[in-house]
Design an enzyme around this catalytic site. Sequence first.
Site, PDB file in Angstrom:
ATOM      1  CD  GLU A   1      -2.391  -1.191   2.875  1.00  0.00           C
ATOM      2  OE1 GLU A   1      -2.096  -0.310   3.710  1.00  0.00           O
ATOM      3  OE2 GLU A   1      -3.245  -2.052   3.097  1.00  0.00           O
TER       4      GLU A   1
ATOM      5  N   GLY B   1       2.153   4.956  -0.704  1.00  0.00           N
ATOM      6  CA  GLY B   1       1.602   6.255  -1.087  1.00  0.00           C
ATOM      7  C   GLY B   1       2.743   7.178  -1.440  1.00  0.00           C
ATOM      8  NE  ARG B   2       6.276   9.492   3.335  1.00  0.00           N
ATOM      9  CZ  ARG B   2       5.765  10.379   4.208  1.00  0.00           C
ATOM     10  NH1 ARG B   2       5.978  11.659   4.029  1.00  0.00           N
ATOM     11  NH2 ARG B   2       5.091   9.968   5.264  1.00  0.00           N
TER      12      ARG B   2
ATOM     13  NE  ARG C   1       4.831  15.224   4.737  1.00  0.00           N
ATOM     14  CZ  ARG C   1       6.098  15.099   5.045  1.00  0.00           C
ATOM     15  NH1 ARG C   1       6.973  15.955   4.559  1.00  0.00           N
ATOM     16  NH2 ARG C   1       6.510  14.129   5.829  1.00  0.00           N
TER      17      ARG C   1
ATOM     18  CB  CYS D   1      -3.087  35.174  11.778  1.00  0.00           C
ATOM     19  SG  CYS D   1      -3.498  36.458  10.626  1.00  0.00           S
ATOM     20  CD  GLU D   2      -1.997  28.928  13.623  1.00  0.00           C
ATOM     21  OE1 GLU D   2      -1.160  28.292  14.287  1.00  0.00           O
ATOM     22  OE2 GLU D   2      -3.131  28.528  13.380  1.00  0.00           O
TER      23      GLU D   2
HETATM   24  N1  LLP Z   1      -1.262   1.929   4.614  1.00  0.00           N
HETATM   25  C1  LLP Z   1      -1.656   2.364   5.836  1.00  0.00           C
HETATM   26  C2  LLP Z   1      -2.428   1.466   6.678  1.00  0.00           C
HETATM   27  C3  LLP Z   1      -1.302   3.649   6.266  1.00  0.00           C
HETATM   28  O1  LLP Z   1      -1.674   4.056   7.480  1.00  0.00           O
HETATM   29  C4  LLP Z   1      -0.546   4.491   5.423  1.00  0.00           C
HETATM   30  C5  LLP Z   1      -0.194   5.849   5.836  1.00  0.00           C
HETATM   31  C6  LLP Z   1      -0.163   3.998   4.158  1.00  0.00           C
HETATM   32  C7  LLP Z   1      -0.531   2.712   3.795  1.00  0.00           C
HETATM   33  C8  LLP Z   1       0.639   4.804   3.196  1.00  0.00           C
HETATM   34  O2  LLP Z   1       1.851   5.149   3.750  1.00  0.00           O
HETATM   35  P1  LLP Z   1       3.017   5.787   2.857  1.00  0.00           P
HETATM   36  O3  LLP Z   1       3.474   4.743   1.871  1.00  0.00           O
HETATM   37  O4  LLP Z   1       2.465   6.966   2.141  1.00  0.00           O
HETATM   38  O5  LLP Z   1       4.058   6.146   3.840  1.00  0.00           O
HETATM   39  N2  LLP Z   1       0.694  12.781   6.629  1.00  0.00           N
HETATM   40  C9  LLP Z   1       1.915  12.094   6.960  1.00  0.00           C
HETATM   41  C10 LLP Z   1       1.858  10.632   6.577  1.00  0.00           C
HETATM   42  C11 LLP Z   1       0.715   9.884   7.192  1.00  0.00           C
HETATM   43  C12 LLP Z   1       0.693   8.444   6.785  1.00  0.00           C
HETATM   44  C13 LLP Z   1      -0.480   7.741   7.321  1.00  0.00           C
HETATM   45  N3  LLP Z   1      -0.610   6.388   6.897  1.00  0.00           N
HETATM   46  C14 LLP Z   1       3.072  12.820   6.302  1.00  0.00           C
HETATM   47  O6  LLP Z   1       2.854  13.813   5.639  1.00  0.00           O
HETATM   48  O7  LLP Z   1       4.214  12.423   6.481  1.00  0.00           O
END
Ligand code: LLP
Length: 399
Positions: free
Chosen positions: A258, A260-261, A297, A326-327
């Site tokens: 899964e 994302g980043r 971030r 304003c922070e």
């Molecule tokens: N699967 C689950 C169950 C997750 O909780 C997450 C991310 C992913 C996959 C995807 O993770 P990735 O491959 O993108 O690391 N907003 C934060 C990141 C929050 C991630 C939450 N869960 C940031 O900007 O660093």
Amino acid sequence: MDFRSLAQTYQTPLYVYDFDKVEKNFLEFKEAFAGRKSLICYALKANSNLSLLSFLASLGAGADCVSIGEVKRALIAGIPKYKIIFSGVGKRDDEIEEALREDILFLNLESYEEMQRVERIAQELGKKARISIRVNPNIDAKTHPYISTGLYENKFGVELEVAKQMYIYVKSSPHLEAVGVHFHIGSQLCDLSPITQASEKIADFLKSLLALKLEIKFFDIGGGLGICYEDEKIIPLYDYAQSILSTLKDCEPTIICEPGRRIVGDSGYLLTKVIGEKRNSHKRFVIVDGAMNDLMRPTLYHATHKSFIVGKNGEESVCDIVGSICESGDYLAKDALLPPTQEGDLVVFENAGAYGYSMSSNYNSRTRPAEVALIRGTPKLIKARESLESLWANELELL
Ligand code: LLP
């Protein structure tokens, strides 16, 4: 990349994504797991723009969703229902019902109580719900505490013993079918060993389930792989895949991951324009038209997004790059090095493709930026800039 002409055509602040990079990143995942049955379920939370999703769908991606809104986005973008999974620690009844109606691949369960709710809803619909259980391996992922998820002090997953009881319960339920087991220990991970340890633990658990004649087909290893924001060493995907596969020697589940980043993070840029500079006896501030509402971030995680000025040289000095919210927490960079700037100069922030737009807000009644994709170098608007009117449209009718 011609940042100047992009800024001129689409104005700033502006998100730009290089889809060629997205494609390369996605195919690297596919390649790494090519030796096994696998499904790459892109984590929509990183960036859920529909054009991005349909682009990923065309490459064969599935979707990891954490709300029914994300499930709907994935479906609209053309990701087949049998490649969509639905996770999340607090799914509402209506979300569970809709996910079951849509007949997606499976729901990742987060507690015994949630399992019973899913069972009841499936029974009411006359369906059998395919489920997987998120197991909390209690392993420290060594990342920022806000995005560490694999410890008992985190709200995520269930303990191994509870998970076992859940699988046994599911086995005898006419409305539930256990098809997977899942773990995810955190995000922006740059150290492979906690992932391997978690995988070992969950793989052993999987084997114990198979011994109980449970037909678990999917080994869902979550996402979490880090990218290089500053000078982090990133985990090579080949090593990642090999380490996971080495824990699965005696069984052959389909691997789901899964990410994302790692798919979209380094494809994205946030373009901002200098409004002016301000100095006091202590500090130099470069004020830009982007702010923490556009890219959260730095404020939230003290994350660094490297920045540069387009086409300008000169003696660099230290500054904070700030927005007009304003922070005091409203900054995009702390102690950055920039040459002297003038109104209209372009400041670009790198690695903004993941958790940039998706975490943006309308704080201070600011409209969110436009989004542009570069496809084989050609720009295409994929989300229009919000209009001021859209900010109050839902309030006007109630006035
Ligand atoms: N699967 C689950 C169950 C997750 O909780 C997450 C991310 C992913 C996959 C995807 O993770 P990735 O491959 O993108 O690391 N907003 C934060 C990141 C929050 C991630 C939450 N869960 C940031 O900007 O660093």
